[in-house]
Design a protein around this motif. Structure first.
Motif, mmCIF file in Angstrom:
data_model
loop_
_atom_site.group_PDB
_atom_site.id
_atom_site.type_symbol
_atom_site.label_atom_id
_atom_site.label_comp_id
_atom_site.label_asym_id
_atom_site.label_seq_id
_atom_site.Cartn_x
_atom_site.Cartn_y
_atom_site.Cartn_z
ATOM 1 N N THR A 200 11.536 37.658 -0.606
ATOM 2 C CA THR A 200 11.605 36.331 -0.060
ATOM 3 C C THR A 200 13.056 36.290 0.740
ATOM 4 O O THR A 200 13.172 35.500 1.495
ATOM 5 N N PHE A 201 14.231 36.677 0.172
ATOM 6 C CA PHE A 201 15.593 36.463 0.663
ATOM 7 C C PHE A 201 16.066 37.840 1.343
ATOM 8 O O PHE A 201 15.857 38.990 0.788
ATOM 9 N N TYR A 202 16.710 37.767 2.535
ATOM 10 C CA TYR A 202 17.377 38.758 3.175
ATOM 11 C C TYR A 202 18.729 38.439 3.452
ATOM 12 O O TYR A 202 19.303 37.393 3.676
ATOM 13 N N ARG A 203 19.395 39.571 3.211
ATOM 14 C CA ARG A 203 20.906 39.664 3.216
ATOM 15 C C ARG A 203 21.315 39.547 4.933
ATOM 16 O O ARG A 203 21.421 40.862 5.267
ATOM 17 N N ALA A 204 21.313 38.587 5.356
ATOM 18 C CA ALA A 204 21.517 38.789 6.910
ATOM 19 C C ALA A 204 22.740 39.363 7.297
ATOM 20 O O ALA A 204 22.988 40.197 8.244
ATOM 21 N N ASN A 205 23.839 38.971 6.568
ATOM 22 C CA ASN A 205 25.209 39.561 6.883
ATOM 23 C C ASN A 205 25.917 39.209 5.582
ATOM 24 O O ASN A 205 25.459 38.941 4.478
ATOM 25 N N TYR A 221 20.769 38.017 20.860
ATOM 26 C CA TYR A 221 22.012 37.694 21.017
ATOM 27 C C TYR A 221 22.668 38.822 21.510
ATOM 28 O O TYR A 221 22.015 39.818 21.982
ATOM 29 N N PHE A 222 23.803 38.596 21.844
ATOM 30 C CA PHE A 222 24.842 39.469 22.536
ATOM 31 C C PHE A 222 24.652 41.027 21.798
ATOM 32 O O PHE A 222 24.845 40.924 20.693
ATOM 33 N N ASN A 223 24.885 41.866 22.484
ATOM 34 C CA ASN A 223 24.989 43.465 22.156
ATOM 35 C C ASN A 223 24.103 43.798 20.909
ATOM 36 O O ASN A 223 24.355 44.391 19.940
ATOM 37 N N GLY A 224 22.707 43.246 21.235
ATOM 38 C CA GLY A 224 21.806 43.900 20.642
ATOM 39 C C GLY A 224 21.476 43.055 19.224
ATOM 40 O O GLY A 224 20.913 43.631 18.241
ATOM 41 N N ARG A 225 22.283 42.024 18.738
ATOM 42 C CA ARG A 225 22.222 41.279 17.541
ATOM 43 C C ARG A 225 21.099 40.183 17.776
ATOM 44 O O ARG A 225 20.482 40.011 18.783
ATOM 45 N N PRO A 237 26.332 29.607 13.482
ATOM 46 C CA PRO A 237 25.190 30.707 14.014
ATOM 47 C C PRO A 237 25.131 31.624 12.821
ATOM 48 O O PRO A 237 26.051 32.096 12.294
ATOM 49 N N VAL A 238 24.016 31.893 12.316
ATOM 50 C CA VAL A 238 23.764 32.971 11.471
ATOM 51 C C VAL A 238 23.202 34.348 12.150
ATOM 52 O O VAL A 238 22.092 34.243 12.807
ATOM 53 N N LEU A 239 24.010 35.409 12.100
ATOM 54 C CA LEU A 239 23.665 36.625 13.011
ATOM 55 C C LEU A 239 23.246 37.674 12.355
ATOM 56 O O LEU A 239 24.026 37.934 11.008
ATOM 57 N N VAL A 240 22.340 38.507 12.724
ATOM 58 C CA VAL A 240 22.185 39.685 12.108
ATOM 59 C C VAL A 240 22.403 40.945 13.007
ATOM 60 O O VAL A 240 22.194 40.732 14.312
ATOM 61 N N SER A 241 23.428 41.788 12.646
ATOM 62 C CA SER A 241 24.162 42.890 13.626
ATOM 63 C C SER A 241 23.068 43.843 14.135
ATOM 64 O O SER A 241 21.975 43.891 13.706
ATOM 65 N N LYS A 242 23.611 44.638 15.094
ATOM 66 C CA LYS A 242 22.762 45.521 15.636
ATOM 67 C C LYS A 242 22.053 46.560 14.709
ATOM 68 O O LYS A 242 21.009 47.015 14.978
ATOM 69 N N ALA A 243 23.011 46.831 14.088
ATOM 70 C CA ALA A 243 22.839 47.951 12.996
ATOM 71 C C ALA A 243 21.651 47.568 12.102
ATOM 72 O O ALA A 243 20.749 48.606 11.585
ATOM 73 N N ARG A 249 13.422 43.319 11.413
ATOM 74 C CA ARG A 249 12.348 43.245 12.121
ATOM 75 C C ARG A 249 11.332 43.630 11.124
ATOM 76 O O ARG A 249 10.075 42.875 10.882
ATOM 77 N N GLN A 250 11.624 44.913 10.596
ATOM 78 C CA GLN A 250 10.443 45.429 9.389
ATOM 79 C C GLN A 250 10.367 44.279 8.412
ATOM 80 O O GLN A 250 9.170 44.112 7.971
ATOM 81 N N TRP A 251 11.255 43.473 7.795
ATOM 82 C CA TRP A 251 11.337 42.787 6.600
ATOM 83 C C TRP A 251 10.421 41.808 6.989
ATOM 84 O O TRP A 251 9.565 41.307 6.102
ATOM 85 N N MET A 252 10.813 41.084 8.391
ATOM 86 C CA MET A 252 10.176 39.869 8.821
ATOM 87 C C MET A 252 8.517 39.970 8.976
ATOM 88 O O MET A 252 7.864 39.263 8.652
#
Length: 254
Positions: A200-205, A221-225, A237-243, A249-252
């Motif tokens: 249910t919950f994801y640690r975005a950053n 977003y910029f740089n693959g985020r 903004p709530v950002l998810v890193s490129k890494a 995406r799999q979690w969603m």
């Protein structure tokens, strides 16, 4: 698929009907019953039904009284707000045990189990059912479901599901609910990530732990985020890193 719902709470019946409509396009609700007495009479008429959803507590008593009065060959999925009856539930013709409020993902899992057992005509013995039960109940109950939050001279109960996200600012952890209330929490964000359901919950950053239901849009977003657009709106903004983008995406999609 012909389905019977034995449940004495109208809201629970409606929620289950809505979920079944989403999950099974061929679902046909042939009966909705709210008492032990009526259920026994209905079962003795030998109705043609493929699956029964059965609540533990009915309007006139505990559902286990039904099994003392008639045999049930139809597969059963129990639905209840209490987990203390789980062992007893698996002593009868049960294939799964869902805790209320029933989640769509768990309903899908239970129905997949039903189809798997039905298609292979697999019969589980009591020991196998007990092992299966232990796994299911452990998974269902190991995560935090409620908070008791100190507020002035009171303790306020808040369901985990009411939170859109958790965040940390200047070392202070807050939970933001869908009605835009901000609650100060004693746990660290790391502790919350360990104790609430990761489905249910994801640690975005490092700063945000996000409820899936709060994510309304995902922007490249910029740089693959990814930039997550939440409801209610976050202050920044709530950002998810490129890494982490692939994992996210799999979690969603899961």
């Amino acid at each position: 698929m012909k389905i019977a719902i034995i449940e004495d709470e109208e809201s629970a019946v409606q929620q289950l009907k809505n979920l079944l409509t989403e999950v099974i396009t061929t679902a046909e609700i042939v009966a909705v019953i709210d008492t032990v007495e009526e259920t026994v009479a209905w079962l003795k008429s030998r109705p043609a039904v493929d699956l029964i959803f059965l609540d533990i507590h009915l309007a006139d008593g505990c559902c286990f009284a039904i099994f003392q009065q008639c045999a049930i060959d139809t597969p059963i999925i129990f639905t209840t707000a209490y987990d203390q009856y789980a062992i007893r539930a698996f002593e009868v013709n049960s294939i799964d045990y869902l805790l209320k409020p029933v989640r769509k993902e768990r309903l899908q899992q239970a129905l997949e189990k039903y189809h798997r057992l039905n298609n292979t005509r697999q019969v589980l013995n009591s020991e196998q059912l007990l092992q299966q039960l232990t796994r299911d109940i452990t998974k269902a109950t190991q995560y935090k479901r409620h908070f008791l939050i100190p507020y002035k001279d009171r303790l306020i109960p808040v369901s985990v599901d009411d939170f859109a996200w958790f965040e940390i600012r200047s070392g202070v952890v807050r939970g933001i609910t869908y009605d835009k209330k901000h609650w100060l929490l004693e746990e660290s964000l790391d502790e919350l990530a360990e104790t609430i359901n990761p489905e249910t919950f994801y640690r975005a950053n490092r700063q945000f732990l996000i409820n899936r239901r709060a994510i309304k849009e995902i922007e490249y977003y910029f740089n693959g985020r990814f930039c997550l657009h939440l409801s209610p709106n976050a202050e920044e903004p709530v950002l998810v890193s490129k890494a982490k983008a692939g994992q996210f995406r799999q979690w969603m999609a899961g």
